[in-house]
Design an enzyme around this catalytic site. Structure first.
Site, PDB file in Angstrom:
ATOM      1  N   GLY A  47     -82.565  61.306 -31.294  1.00 33.01           N
ATOM      2  CA  GLY A  47     -82.227  59.904 -31.550  1.00 33.01           C
ATOM      3  C   GLY A  47     -82.179  59.617 -33.038  1.00 33.01           C
ATOM      4  N   ILE A  54     -85.252  60.974 -34.890  1.00 31.07           N
ATOM      5  CA  ILE A  54     -86.283  61.335 -33.918  1.00 31.07           C
ATOM      6  C   ILE A  54     -85.960  62.708 -33.335  1.00 31.07           C
ATOM      7  CG2 ILE A  54     -87.244  60.755 -31.640  1.00 31.07           C
ATOM      8  CD1 ILE A  54     -86.251  57.924 -33.703  1.00 31.07           C
ATOM      9  N   LYS A  70     -90.960  61.361 -35.421  1.00 27.84           N
ATOM     10  CA  LYS A  70     -90.090  60.386 -36.090  1.00 27.84           C
ATOM     11  C   LYS A  70     -90.319  60.561 -37.589  1.00 27.84           C
ATOM     12  CE  LYS A  70     -88.870  55.485 -35.973  1.00 27.84           C
ATOM     13  NZ  LYS A  70     -89.151  54.174 -35.384  1.00 27.84           N
ATOM     14  N   ASP A 176     -88.993  42.893 -32.413  1.00 26.34           N
ATOM     15  CA  ASP A 176     -87.686  43.548 -32.343  1.00 26.34           C
ATOM     16  C   ASP A 176     -87.416  44.138 -30.959  1.00 26.34           C
ATOM     17  OD1 ASP A 176     -85.224  44.291 -33.362  1.00 26.34           O
ATOM     18  OD2 ASP A 176     -85.955  46.130 -34.310  1.00 26.34           O
TER      19      ASP A 176
HETATM   20  N1  LIG Z   1     -90.968  58.352 -28.290  1.00 29.04           N
HETATM   21  C1  LIG Z   1     -89.672  58.534 -28.082  1.00 29.04           C
HETATM   22  N2  LIG Z   1     -89.229  59.340 -27.108  1.00 29.04           N
HETATM   23  C2  LIG Z   1     -87.915  59.546 -26.888  1.00 29.04           C
HETATM   24  N3  LIG Z   1     -86.938  58.969 -27.598  1.00 29.04           N
HETATM   25  C3  LIG Z   1     -87.303  58.152 -28.582  1.00 29.04           C
HETATM   26  C4  LIG Z   1     -88.678  57.888 -28.886  1.00 29.04           C
HETATM   27  N4  LIG Z   1     -88.731  57.014 -29.920  1.00 29.04           N
HETATM   28  C5  LIG Z   1     -87.460  56.755 -30.223  1.00 29.04           C
HETATM   29  N5  LIG Z   1     -86.585  57.421 -29.449  1.00 29.04           N
HETATM   30  C6  LIG Z   1     -85.110  57.370 -29.490  1.00 29.04           C
HETATM   31  O1  LIG Z   1     -84.683  57.206 -30.809  1.00 29.04           O
HETATM   32  C7  LIG Z   1     -83.979  55.960 -30.969  1.00 29.04           C
HETATM   33  C8  LIG Z   1     -84.330  55.333 -32.292  1.00 29.04           C
HETATM   34  O2  LIG Z   1     -85.721  55.132 -32.338  1.00 29.04           O
HETATM   35  P1  LIG Z   1     -86.366  53.907 -33.106  1.00 29.04           P
HETATM   36  O3  LIG Z   1     -85.796  52.643 -32.557  1.00 29.04           O
HETATM   37  O4  LIG Z   1     -87.840  54.061 -33.064  1.00 29.04           O
HETATM   38  O5  LIG Z   1     -85.795  54.191 -34.568  1.00 29.04           O
HETATM   39  P2  LIG Z   1     -85.554  53.179 -35.744  1.00 29.04           P
HETATM   40  O6  LIG Z   1     -85.073  53.972 -36.888  1.00 29.04           O
HETATM   41  O7  LIG Z   1     -86.790  52.379 -35.956  1.00 29.04           O
HETATM   42  O8  LIG Z   1     -84.381  52.297 -35.117  1.00 29.04           O
HETATM   43  P3  LIG Z   1     -83.949  50.794 -35.362  1.00 29.04           P
HETATM   44  O9  LIG Z   1     -82.666  50.889 -36.088  1.00 29.04           O
HETATM   45  O10 LIG Z   1     -83.781  50.227 -33.973  1.00 29.04           O
HETATM   46  O11 LIG Z   1     -85.030  50.118 -36.114  1.00 29.04           O
HETATM   47  C9  LIG Z   1     -84.387  55.116 -29.774  1.00 29.04           C
HETATM   48  O12 LIG Z   1     -83.394  54.185 -29.396  1.00 29.04           O
HETATM   49  C10 LIG Z   1     -84.597  56.170 -28.711  1.00 29.04           C
HETATM   50  O13 LIG Z   1     -83.371  56.502 -28.115  1.00 29.04           O
END
Ligand SMILES: Nc1ncnc2c1ncn2[C@@H]1O[C@H](COP(=O)(O)OP(=O)(O)OP(=O)(O)O)[C@@H](O)[C@H]1O
Length: 628
Positions: A47, A54, A70, A176
């Site tokens: 992701g 991720i 992450k 969010d």
């Molecule tokens: N613990 C997890 N297990 C599996 N997939 C995950 C997990 N955490 C995140 N993901 C995947 O990664 C994607 C992005 O994660 P996350 O929203 O935490 O990232 P972000 O960089 O904070 O994104 P945003 O732009 O929404 O702030 C999620 O939509 C999901 O598909």
């Protein structure tokens, strides 16, 4: 002695149109060592969010990738905030305790397994390790033609209210919630529970007065940002409102501000939401031609009535959704069902909207292009970027750039005007703060040790803030809380009044501290947007030189204590005309006119020298010289 920037092997790759750097790619098979010396093997990328990537991961030596890593560049705020939120508030025992109290079989609250830092391609990154969850429900929403089955919506509402209650009990809000941040459990046995992820915007909710904060205005994902969040005020009712907008959308109707294509202009979205909520009954009736689902109607009417610092009645809310399930004769157990079926009532079983996510993205980008037409070159550039992003990219929901200077987005509603006025007042520093001019770029680039007890006084607000705090000793100057994001510049004029940044003179290559109250917006539909561009346009070419010392603390906020420091008996405050090549007026020819002394405070509390005194609030700081 002034401290220069910590040399970096390579500058972080700054994502186009974003303030935060995107992470370096981690190769599959890489072993990351966490702070407790645990080793994690990196698997495939699963992701990409707006700020980080991720990866599937497992403990070294094990086979199943049942964890995720992450990872973000060290200077990025959201992961820093998220990590601290988990460490402080989401301990597994506490989650279990809450489940026991509420007699819940499971709770959609993630937790952290480990965290650490690692150099990736010469760039320092922060990482957290969490349990791996399954698919996000946005996928099902899109597959179903932008809707979810009604019973599943109610079950999700119940589960998210449980998570909210847990988070709110810790004093925090999530801020969010959206389908992309709700993940099913991993594996076939955990498809009955949805998990709310992404705590990058988590912050303490307010318990006192309602004070709009321009630094946080519009933070969130623009479609669902609550009215309070548009004003920069984290509240519990805000979380409930965000959930409400999502529930409405999952029912298969378009939110008015989406339909009216307002997403590129946060203030217009804010106004549309005010209008919507002012007569929520009528607004919902207009949206649901076949009848407003009772649970949604009751819930939204309840949310409207909540006061900003009131604790929501979670049981009452859950009752509406539980009753709706009963009426539908659907059990609140077993796997969450995402297959659309004909339903006995008419709430959301009309034919799916034949609009794909790609089409919606294209529309959003078109809106941005329209909105940005005939504006500044920067606006046009943003519009072009948005256009480029209009190409379908189902998972990579990247931020489009829709920079909107705060001034350009004046909310003309009475509430907006009052709010803006209040916000302006709140943002002003005490007039006592002295003139300063050097630009300081702050970066949370050192490890933060995870002893949460040591950090009792730390407020993990969503973004790191730069705050000119009470002067440390000596000078006696004080300021009210000033801020900026760590990579932003904030400038004070000679009276300490925030003003627009000015170009730094080439000769004064020393760091520069700019304060500005004017946030600029970045982000786009569907993506988390963080208001932290505080230096939209240079508005003056004046700079002021002086000597000062900074004591910088870094947590989710950056606290900057500014102290004027006399140098060799000379007045510490020197003024230059700020033009390029202006020679230094500081008596010592070998040193620049402006000095920035940053104290990275060590644990040596015995040292009388203030530069090495322990401050529990000073885990890390990097100052980088700012040059034009
Ligand atoms: N613990 C997890 N297990 C599996 N997939 C995950 C997990 N955490 C995140 N993901 C995947 O990664 C994607 C992005 O994660 P996350 O929203 O935490 O990232 P972000 O960089 O904070 O994104 P945003 O732009 O929404 O702030 C999620 O939509 C999901 O598909």
């Amino acid at each position: 002695m002034p401290r220069a920037a910590k040399p970096k092997a390579a500058p972080a790759k700054k994502a186009k149109g974003k303030l935060y750097a995107m992470p370096e790619k981690i190769k599959e098979g890489t072993i990351l060592t966490d702070l407790a010396k645990g080793q994690w093997r990196i698997g495939p990328s699963i992701g990409i969010g707006g700020f980080g990537e991720i990866y599937a991961a497992c403990r070294n030596g094990e086979k199943n990738y049942d964890a995720v890593v992450k990872c973000e560049p060290h200077g990025n705020g959201p992961l820093f905030v998220e990590m601290h939120f988990y460490l402080r508030n989401a301990k597994l025992e506490e989650i279990k305790q809450f489940q026991k109290q509420r007699k819940l079989k499971s709770l959609g609250m993630p937790y952290i397994l480990a965290n650490g830092s690692s150099d990736i391609n010469g760039q320092k990154h922060r990482f957290i390790v969490m349990p791996r969850y399954g698919s996000d429900i946005y996928k099902f929403y899109v597959q179903n033609g932008n809707r979810l089955p009604e019973a599943t919506i109610y079950r999700l509402a119940l589960q998210m209210l449980d998570v909210y209650q847990f988070i709110h009990n810790s004093g925090y809000v999530h801020a969010d919630l959206k389908a992309a941040n709700i993940l099913l459990g991993h594996g076939k046995n955990d498809n009955g529970q949805a998990y709310l992820v992404d705590f990058g915007l988590a912050s303490h909710f307010v318990t006192g007065d309602f004070k709009p904060d321009p630094r946080k205005m519009h933070n969130g994902t623009i479609e669902y940002t609550s009215r309070d969040a548009h004003l920069g005020v984290p509240t519990r009712r805000s979380d409930l409102e965000i959930l409400g907008y999502n529930l409405i959308e999952w029912m298969g109707v378009e939110l008015p501000w989406v339909k009216q294509k307002l997403l590129a202009v946060p203030v217009k979205v804010q106004q549309a939401k005010e209008t919507f909520m002012n007569d929520v009954n009528a607004s919902l009736k207009a949206l649901f031609a076949k009848g407003v689902p009772a649970a949604i109607g009751d819930y939204m009417k309840y949310v409207v009535k909540l006061t900003h610092n009131e604790q929501p009645d979670y049981d009452k809310c859950r009752e509406w959704f539980a009753n709706a399930l009963k009426q539908m004769k659907v059990a609140n157990s077993g796997d969450l069902d995402f297959a659309l079926k004909p339903q006995s009532n008419n709430n959301n079983n009309s034919p799916p909207v034949k609009k794909t996510a790609a089409k919606r993205k294209k529309e959003a980008a078109d809106e941005e292009l329209e909105e940005n037409a005939d504006q500044t070159p920067r606006g046009r550039q943003a519009a072009n970027k948005a256009g480029a992003r209009a190409k379908p990219s189902p998972k990579l929901k990247k931020n489009a750039v829709a920079d909107e200077d705060f001034e350009e987005n004046v909310d003309n509603t009475p509430r907006g005007k009052v709010a803006a006025k209040k916000a302006e007042t709140a943002a002003k520093p005490s007039p006592k703060i002295k003139k300063e001019a050097s630009v300081v770029s702050l970066d949370s680039s050192d490890d933060v040790i995870l002893d949460t007890d040591e950090e009792e006084d730390v407020d993990y607000t969503p973004r790191r803030k730069l705050a000119a705090n009470k002067a440390v000793g000596g000078a006696g100057d004080s300021s009210s809380l000033q801020r900026g994001s760590p990579k932003k510049r904030v400038k004070l004029d000679t009276n300490g009044t925030p003003k627009a940044p000015t170009p730094a003179p080439a000769a004064a290559s020393s760091a520069k501290l700019n304060f500005s109250p004017m946030p600029s917006m970045r982000g786009r539909a569907g993506k988390t947007l963080i208001n932290d561009d505080l230096t939209p346009q240079p508005r003056s070419n004046k700079t002021y030189e002086f000597n000062f010392e900074l004591d910088v603390s870094m947590d989710a906020n950056v606290i900057v204590n500014v102290k004027r420091k006399k140098k060799g008996g000379q007045s510490s405050s020197k003024v230059s005309n700020g033009t390029s090549g202006t020679p230094s007026r500081t008596p010592n020819k070998d040193s620049p006119a402006t000095r920035v002394n940053l104290r990275k405070v060590t644990s040596d509390i015995s040292t009388p020298n203030s530069a090495s005194r322990k401050s529990p609030r000073t885990p890390a700081v990097t100052v980088r010289k700012f040059r034009h």
